[in-house]
Design a protein around this motif. Structure first.
Motif, PDB file in Angstrom:
ATOM      1  N   PHE A   1       0.963  -1.303  -0.066  1.00  0.00           N
ATOM      2  CA  PHE A   1       0.066   0.181  -0.068  1.00  0.00           C
ATOM      3  C   PHE A   1       0.932   1.066  -0.047  1.00  0.00           C
ATOM      4  CE2 PHE A   1      -3.876  -2.028   2.406  1.00  0.00           C
ATOM      5  CZ  PHE A   1      -4.065  -2.773   1.414  1.00  0.00           C
ATOM      6  N   ILE A   2       0.550   2.116  -0.743  1.00  0.00           N
ATOM      7  CA  ILE A   2       1.363   3.482  -0.873  1.00  0.00           C
ATOM      8  C   ILE A   2       0.368   4.608  -0.455  1.00  0.00           C
ATOM      9  CG2 ILE A   2       2.754   4.754  -2.434  1.00  0.00           C
ATOM     10  CD1 ILE A   2       3.556   2.446  -4.110  1.00  0.00           C
ATOM     11  N   PHE A   3       0.904   5.304   0.434  1.00  0.00           N
ATOM     12  CA  PHE A   3       0.058   6.534   0.955  1.00  0.00           C
ATOM     13  C   PHE A   3       0.788   7.651   0.584  1.00  0.00           C
ATOM     14  CE2 PHE A   3      -1.471   2.838   3.462  1.00  0.00           C
ATOM     15  CZ  PHE A   3      -2.846   3.368   3.469  1.00  0.00           C
ATOM     16  N   ASP A   4       0.095   8.544   0.067  1.00  0.00           N
ATOM     17  CA  ASP A   4       0.438  10.039  -0.311  1.00  0.00           C
ATOM     18  C   ASP A   4       0.648  10.876   0.708  1.00  0.00           C
ATOM     19  OD1 ASP A   4       1.779  11.841  -2.288  1.00  0.00           O
ATOM     20  OD2 ASP A   4      -0.395  12.787  -2.642  1.00  0.00           O
ATOM     21  N   ASP A   5       1.463  11.962   0.589  1.00  0.00           N
ATOM     22  CA  ASP A   5       1.456  12.946   1.784  1.00  0.00           C
ATOM     23  C   ASP A   5       1.063  12.709   3.216  1.00  0.00           C
ATOM     24  OD1 ASP A   5       1.980  14.892  -0.257  1.00  0.00           O
ATOM     25  OD2 ASP A   5      -0.152  15.375  -0.873  1.00  0.00           O
ATOM     26  N   ILE A   6       1.975  11.826   3.556  1.00  0.00           N
ATOM     27  CA  ILE A   6       1.956  11.141   4.870  1.00  0.00           C
ATOM     28  C   ILE A   6       2.269  12.301   6.312  1.00  0.00           C
ATOM     29  CG2 ILE A   6       2.085   9.033   4.507  1.00  0.00           C
ATOM     30  CD1 ILE A   6       5.141   8.868   5.240  1.00  0.00           C
ATOM     31  N   HIS A   7       3.014  13.392   5.404  1.00  0.00           N
ATOM     32  CA  HIS A   7       3.238  14.412   6.633  1.00  0.00           C
ATOM     33  C   HIS A   7       2.643  15.822   6.204  1.00  0.00           C
ATOM     34  CE1 HIS A   7       6.208  11.953   8.719  1.00  0.00           C
ATOM     35  NE2 HIS A   7       6.825  11.589   7.516  1.00  0.00           N
ATOM     36  N   TRP A   8       1.651  15.650   5.260  1.00  0.00           N
ATOM     37  CA  TRP A   8       1.079  16.945   4.736  1.00  0.00           C
ATOM     38  C   TRP A   8       0.317  17.727   5.896  1.00  0.00           C
ATOM     39  CZ3 TRP A   8      -4.244  17.919   3.660  1.00  0.00           C
ATOM     40  CH2 TRP A   8      -4.492  19.067   2.673  1.00  0.00           C
ATOM     41  N   SER A   9      -0.378  16.955   6.751  1.00  0.00           N
ATOM     42  CA  SER A   9      -1.118  17.702   8.066  1.00  0.00           C
ATOM     43  C   SER A   9      -1.035  16.772   9.099  1.00  0.00           C
ATOM     44  CB  SER A   9      -2.526  17.772   7.565  1.00  0.00           C
ATOM     45  OG  SER A   9      -2.864  16.577   7.449  1.00  0.00           O
ATOM     46  N   ALA A  10      -1.445  17.232  10.390  1.00  0.00           N
ATOM     47  CA  ALA A  10      -1.263  16.537  11.709  1.00  0.00           C
ATOM     48  C   ALA A  10      -2.180  15.444  11.339  1.00  0.00           C
ATOM     49  CB  ALA A  10      -1.644  17.456  12.842  1.00  0.00           C
ATOM     50  N   GLU A  11      -3.294  15.661  10.802  1.00  0.00           N
ATOM     51  CA  GLU A  11      -4.356  14.295  10.275  1.00  0.00           C
ATOM     52  C   GLU A  11      -3.363  13.289   9.770  1.00  0.00           C
ATOM     53  OE1 GLU A  11      -8.428  14.426   9.472  1.00  0.00           O
ATOM     54  OE2 GLU A  11      -8.347  16.718   9.649  1.00  0.00           O
ATOM     55  N   MET A  12      -2.904  13.508   8.590  1.00  0.00           N
ATOM     56  CA  MET A  12      -2.257  12.578   7.866  1.00  0.00           C
ATOM     57  C   MET A  12      -1.107  11.687   8.662  1.00  0.00           C
ATOM     58  SD  MET A  12      -3.769  11.711   5.080  1.00  0.00           S
ATOM     59  CE  MET A  12      -2.544  10.786   4.278  1.00  0.00           C
ATOM     60  N   GLU A  13      -0.426  12.615   9.216  1.00  0.00           N
ATOM     61  CA  GLU A  13       0.779  12.130  10.522  1.00  0.00           C
ATOM     62  C   GLU A  13       0.119  11.116  11.365  1.00  0.00           C
ATOM     63  OE1 GLU A  13       4.397  15.003  10.359  1.00  0.00           O
ATOM     64  OE2 GLU A  13       3.086  15.350  11.640  1.00  0.00           O
ATOM     65  N   GLU A  14      -1.173  11.456  11.950  1.00  0.00           N
ATOM     66  CA  GLU A  14      -1.710  10.465  12.635  1.00  0.00           C
ATOM     67  C   GLU A  14      -2.414   9.496  12.157  1.00  0.00           C
ATOM     68  OE1 GLU A  14      -3.326   8.811  16.239  1.00  0.00           O
ATOM     69  OE2 GLU A  14      -1.954  10.739  16.012  1.00  0.00           O
ATOM     70  N   ALA A  15      -2.827   9.605  10.834  1.00  0.00           N
ATOM     71  CA  ALA A  15      -3.121   8.198   9.899  1.00  0.00           C
ATOM     72  C   ALA A  15      -1.872   7.501   9.844  1.00  0.00           C
ATOM     73  CB  ALA A  15      -3.615   8.543   8.764  1.00  0.00           C
ATOM     74  N   TRP A  16      -0.883   7.945   9.475  1.00  0.00           N
ATOM     75  CA  TRP A  16       0.513   7.224   9.227  1.00  0.00           C
ATOM     76  C   TRP A  16       0.884   6.343  10.400  1.00  0.00           C
ATOM     77  CZ3 TRP A  16       2.766   4.622   5.464  1.00  0.00           C
ATOM     78  CH2 TRP A  16       4.206   4.516   5.825  1.00  0.00           C
TER      79      TRP A  16
END
Length: 265
Positions: free
Chosen positions: A213-228
């Motif tokens: 699985f490849i996730f884009d923009d994992i450090h784009w926002s606090a939400e995406m960092e939490e998802a990562w």
């Protein structure tokens, strides 16, 4: 999303603290092989030229299209009408990362691919052109963007892409049902915590030992960092590779201990 200043600071920290991009000090044979033969493959494959030629054409386009944005929106421009050139510049995955996905499909011989977020289809084209036996199913939420992507696929002579238009919430489960498993899924369509985790959980049952699985923009926002962070800790995930702008997730059962790598790219 983070401000450019915060994102720039995080990227600088990544460059300083990430493991060497040449593989030095990497003790996982699988990850070392990935770095040596995929990450650092400098071959200029013929398909690169035709796709980048199309990118250049799109960057020069003065066409304007209506955009129906179902995700977190564009970092630069979230108006209902956008120039194709602006979408190409701000939403399309940069050449460096799109070509990495091409090399992954080629090297690992992936066949069944899925993409959540087609945009204008440049990354789709890289995925679909990496191998002749590839089957790519791509979902795009905005009808006019999807129509532009379909036109771009036709221009490139790509006939192995099934393009679905609509909300991921309505289409994802049906799309997954078209195959018993997925070799690669690229998540690039909704940069928020709750939907990212929901789509991830929906897709996990279709992962096998060699799936990525490849996730884009994992450090784009606090939400995406939490998802990562949550994705890395999932019980089915055995290895992750953080390349800052994208994150790779592996499910190999041969990894008895969960491994997380941050690698300079």
């Amino acid at each position: 999303m983070y401000s450019p200043f915060v994102l720039g600071f995080k990227y600088l920290k990544y460059l300083v603290t990430a493991s060497n991009g040449k593989g030095h000090g990497i003790h996982s044979p699988f990850v070392y092989d990935f770095i040596e033969n995929v990450l650092n493959d400098r071959t200029q494959y013929p398909e690169y030229h035709s796709i980048e030629k199309l990118r250049s054409e799109l960057l020069r386009s003065d066409k304007t299209i209506a955009v129906k944005d179902l995700g977190a929106g564009s970092a630069k421009n979230n108006r209902h009408k956008r120039k194709v050139a602006d979408i190409t510049k701000n939403a399309a995955k940069p050449r460096k990362y799109a070509q990495l996905l091409y090399r992954m499909v080629q090297y690992y011989r992936y066949i069944n691919l899925m993409e959540l977020g087609t945009s204008l289809g440049l990354t789709s084209a890289y995925l679909a052109s990496a191998r002749k036996d590839v089957k790519l199913l791509s979902i795009e939420g905005s009808p006019e963007i999807a129509a532009s992507a379909a036109s771009n696929f036709k221009q490139l002579g790509l006939n192995n892409i099934e393009l679905l238009t609509g909300n991921f919430d309505d289409l994802l489960q049906t799309a997954l049902g078209k195959s018993n498993f997925q070799d690669l899924i690229f998540f690039d369509g909704n940069h928020r915590l709750e939907p990212t985790m929901r789509y991830f959980e929906q897709c996990v049952p279709f992962a096998k030992n060699d799936t990525v699985f490849i996730f884009d923009d994992i450090h784009w926002s606090a939400e995406m960092e939490e998802a990562w962070k949550k994705i890395k800790s999932h019980k089915s995930v055995t290895c992750t590779v953080d390349l800052f702008f994208i994150g790779l997730v592996f499910f190999k059962t041969s990894f008895k201990v969960k491994q997380d790598f941050v690698i300079r790219f």
